[in-house]
Design a protein around this motif. Sequence first.
Motif, PDB file in Angstrom:
ATOM      1  N   GLU A   1      40.508  66.561  98.399  1.00 37.12           N
ATOM      2  CA  GLU A   1      39.598  66.218  97.310  1.00 37.12           C
ATOM      3  C   GLU A   1      38.285  65.729  97.902  1.00 37.12           C
ATOM      4  OE1 GLU A   1      39.550  63.248  93.457  1.00 37.12           O
ATOM      5  OE2 GLU A   1      40.834  62.770  95.132  1.00 37.12           O
ATOM      6  N   PRO A   2      37.136  66.142  97.327  1.00 37.00           N
ATOM      7  CA  PRO A   2      35.862  65.616  97.839  1.00 37.00           C
ATOM      8  C   PRO A   2      35.769  64.115  97.534  1.00 37.00           C
ATOM      9  CG  PRO A   2      35.501  66.968  95.884  1.00 37.00           C
ATOM     10  CD  PRO A   2      36.945  67.085  96.242  1.00 37.00           C
ATOM     11  N   ASP A   3      34.897  63.431  98.272  1.00 37.89           N
ATOM     12  CA  ASP A   3      34.731  61.996  98.044  1.00 37.89           C
ATOM     13  C   ASP A   3      34.304  61.754  96.600  1.00 37.89           C
ATOM     14  OD1 ASP A   3      35.381  61.393 100.642  1.00 37.89           O
ATOM     15  OD2 ASP A   3      33.299  61.442 101.337  1.00 37.89           O
ATOM     16  N   PRO A   4      35.034  60.872  95.875  1.00 44.23           N
ATOM     17  CA  PRO A   4      34.683  60.620  94.474  1.00 44.23           C
ATOM     18  C   PRO A   4      33.389  59.820  94.359  1.00 44.23           C
ATOM     19  CG  PRO A   4      36.522  59.247  95.139  1.00 44.23           C
ATOM     20  CD  PRO A   4      36.224  60.153  96.283  1.00 44.23           C
ATOM     21  N   SER A   5      32.752  59.936  93.205  1.00 47.00           N
ATOM     22  CA  SER A   5      31.513  59.204  92.954  1.00 47.00           C
ATOM     23  C   SER A   5      31.820  57.708  92.819  1.00 47.00           C
ATOM     24  CB  SER A   5      30.870  59.724  91.662  1.00 47.00           C
ATOM     25  OG  SER A   5      31.685  59.386  90.555  1.00 47.00           O
ATOM     26  N   PRO A   6      30.810  56.861  92.907  1.00 45.94           N
ATOM     27  CA  PRO A   6      31.045  55.412  92.754  1.00 45.94           C
ATOM     28  C   PRO A   6      31.677  55.051  91.403  1.00 45.94           C
ATOM     29  CG  PRO A   6      28.870  55.798  93.669  1.00 45.94           C
ATOM     30  CD  PRO A   6      29.434  57.139  93.297  1.00 45.94           C
ATOM     31  N   GLN A   7      31.326  55.783  90.339  1.00 48.42           N
ATOM     32  CA  GLN A   7      31.914  55.514  89.027  1.00 48.42           C
ATOM     33  C   GLN A   7      33.406  55.808  89.042  1.00 48.42           C
ATOM     34  OE1 GLN A   7      29.196  57.549  89.310  1.00 48.42           O
ATOM     35  NE2 GLN A   7      27.556  56.357  88.374  1.00 48.42           N
ATOM     36  N   VAL A   8      33.788  56.910  89.662  1.00 45.77           N
ATOM     37  CA  VAL A   8      35.202  57.280  89.736  1.00 45.77           C
ATOM     38  C   VAL A   8      35.957  56.264  90.594  1.00 45.77           C
ATOM     39  CG1 VAL A   8      36.832  59.036  90.526  1.00 45.77           C
ATOM     40  CG2 VAL A   8      34.740  59.723  89.370  1.00 45.77           C
ATOM     41  N   GLN A   9      35.367  55.842  91.695  1.00 47.93           N
ATOM     42  CA  GLN A   9      36.001  54.840  92.556  1.00 47.93           C
ATOM     43  C   GLN A   9      36.208  53.532  91.809  1.00 47.93           C
ATOM     44  OE1 GLN A   9      33.500  54.549  96.013  1.00 47.93           O
ATOM     45  NE2 GLN A   9      34.254  56.446  96.906  1.00 47.93           N
ATOM     46  N   ALA A  10      35.198  53.096  91.035  1.00 43.19           N
ATOM     47  CA  ALA A  10      35.319  51.854  90.263  1.00 43.19           C
ATOM     48  C   ALA A  10      36.400  51.980  89.207  1.00 43.19           C
ATOM     49  CB  ALA A  10      33.972  51.505  89.623  1.00 43.19           C
ATOM     50  N   TRP A  11      36.451  53.133  88.539  1.00 39.75           N
ATOM     51  CA  TRP A  11      37.462  53.339  87.503  1.00 39.75           C
ATOM     52  C   TRP A  11      38.861  53.335  88.111  1.00 39.75           C
ATOM     53  CZ3 TRP A  11      41.091  57.169  86.505  1.00 39.75           C
ATOM     54  CH2 TRP A  11      41.695  57.088  85.260  1.00 39.75           C
ATOM     55  N   ARG A  12      39.038  54.019  89.236  1.00 42.69           N
ATOM     56  CA  ARG A  12      40.354  54.061  89.884  1.00 42.69           C
ATOM     57  C   ARG A  12      40.784  52.675  90.343  1.00 42.69           C
ATOM     58  NH1 ARG A  12      39.919  59.570  93.581  1.00 42.69           N
ATOM     59  NH2 ARG A  12      40.121  61.031  91.855  1.00 42.69           N
ATOM     60  N   ALA A  13      39.855  51.894  90.899  1.00 40.67           N
ATOM     61  CA  ALA A  13      40.181  50.543  91.343  1.00 40.67           C
ATOM     62  C   ALA A  13      40.587  49.672  90.152  1.00 40.67           C
ATOM     63  CB  ALA A  13      38.993  49.930  92.076  1.00 40.67           C
ATOM     64  N   ALA A  14      39.873  49.805  89.032  1.00 35.12           N
ATOM     65  CA  ALA A  14      40.214  49.035  87.835  1.00 35.12           C
ATOM     66  C   ALA A  14      41.582  49.430  87.306  1.00 35.12           C
ATOM     67  CB  ALA A  14      39.141  49.235  86.766  1.00 35.12           C
ATOM     68  N   GLN A  15      41.905  50.719  87.347  1.00 37.49           N
ATOM     69  CA  GLN A  15      43.210  51.170  86.860  1.00 37.49           C
ATOM     70  C   GLN A  15      44.335  50.682  87.768  1.00 37.49           C
ATOM     71  OE1 GLN A  15      43.772  52.679  83.853  1.00 37.49           O
ATOM     72  NE2 GLN A  15      41.621  52.128  83.656  1.00 37.49           N
ATOM     73  N   LYS A  16      44.106  50.703  89.084  1.00 37.71           N
ATOM     74  CA  LYS A  16      45.130  50.194  90.003  1.00 37.71           C
ATOM     75  C   LYS A  16      45.363  48.708  89.787  1.00 37.71           C
ATOM     76  CE  LYS A  16      44.827  53.546  93.719  1.00 37.71           C
ATOM     77  NZ  LYS A  16      44.530  53.789  95.129  1.00 37.71           N
ATOM     78  N   ALA A  17      44.280  47.948  89.600  1.00 36.19           N
ATOM     79  CA  ALA A  17      44.414  46.510  89.358  1.00 36.19           C
ATOM     80  C   ALA A  17      45.131  46.253  88.039  1.00 36.19           C
ATOM     81  CB  ALA A  17      43.036  45.854  89.358  1.00 36.19           C
ATOM     82  N   ARG A  18      44.811  47.042  87.028  1.00 35.50           N
ATOM     83  CA  ARG A  18      45.433  46.860  85.713  1.00 35.50           C
ATOM     84  C   ARG A  18      46.921  47.154  85.776  1.00 35.50           C
ATOM     85  NH1 ARG A  18      46.972  50.038  81.611  1.00 35.50           N
ATOM     86  NH2 ARG A  18      46.198  51.904  82.652  1.00 35.50           N
ATOM     87  N   THR A  19      47.306  48.244  86.427  1.00 36.22           N
ATOM     88  CA  THR A  19      48.720  48.606  86.483  1.00 36.22           C
ATOM     89  C   THR A  19      49.505  47.722  87.431  1.00 36.22           C
ATOM     90  OG1 THR A  19      48.266  50.308  88.132  1.00 36.22           O
ATOM     91  CG2 THR A  19      48.322  51.005  85.830  1.00 36.22           C
ATOM     92  N   ALA A  20      48.831  47.127  88.418  1.00 34.70           N
ATOM     93  CA  ALA A  20      49.512  46.219  89.339  1.00 34.70           C
ATOM     94  C   ALA A  20      49.676  44.835  88.733  1.00 34.70           C
ATOM     95  CB  ALA A  20      48.749  46.132  90.657  1.00 34.70           C
ATOM     96  N   GLY A  21      48.996  44.581  87.609  1.00 40.80           N
ATOM     97  CA  GLY A  21      49.107  43.284  86.949  1.00 40.80           C
ATOM     98  C   GLY A  21      48.283  42.206  87.611  1.00 40.80           C
ATOM     99  N   THR A  22      47.236  42.598  88.339  1.00 42.18           N
ATOM    100  CA  THR A  22      46.415  41.606  89.023  1.00 42.18           C
ATOM    101  C   THR A  22      45.226  41.155  88.195  1.00 42.18           C
ATOM    102  OG1 THR A  22      45.167  43.342  90.126  1.00 42.18           O
ATOM    103  CG2 THR A  22      47.050  42.427  91.315  1.00 42.18           C
ATOM    104  N   THR A  23      45.069  41.667  86.987  1.00 46.30           N
ATOM    105  CA  THR A  23      43.963  41.245  86.126  1.00 46.30           C
ATOM    106  C   THR A  23      44.485  40.273  85.085  1.00 46.30           C
ATOM    107  OG1 THR A  23      44.316  43.106  84.639  1.00 46.30           O
ATOM    108  CG2 THR A  23      42.724  43.419  86.414  1.00 46.30           C
ATOM    109  N   ASP A  24      43.595  39.451  84.556  1.00 44.26           N
ATOM    110  CA  ASP A  24      43.964  38.498  83.510  1.00 44.26           C
ATOM    111  C   ASP A  24      44.319  39.227  82.225  1.00 44.26           C
ATOM    112  OD1 ASP A  24      43.383  36.463  85.249  1.00 44.26           O
ATOM    113  OD2 ASP A  24      41.342  36.168  84.481  1.00 44.26           O
TER     114      ASP A  24
END
Length: 83
Positions: free
Chosen positions: A10-33
């Motif tokens: 996969e080509p390097d994702p854009s900063p928006q895609v990286q931010a979205w993926r990081a937010a989704q990982k944090a949300r599913t890992a339960g690390t967000t309030d």
Amino acid sequence: MTKPAASKPEPDPSPQVQAWRAAQKARTAGTTDASPTTATRADAAETTYVPEGQGDVPWHRILDTRLNDALVARVNLSATPRS
């Protein structure tokens, strides 16, 4: 015999895609309030990336036609250009 196509990275994702993926990982890992703070809401508002296929919203006009028991044709009438 038919051979599958060669895979490619996969080509390097854009900063928006990286931010979205990081937010989704944090949300599913339960690390967000459970109740986001104002700063978190502001950060979320800055993320405008929506993955393809998302966004079934009530203001879209969609025509569903059932072709048989398992096949449904969906036409998004709000995406068609108007003359």
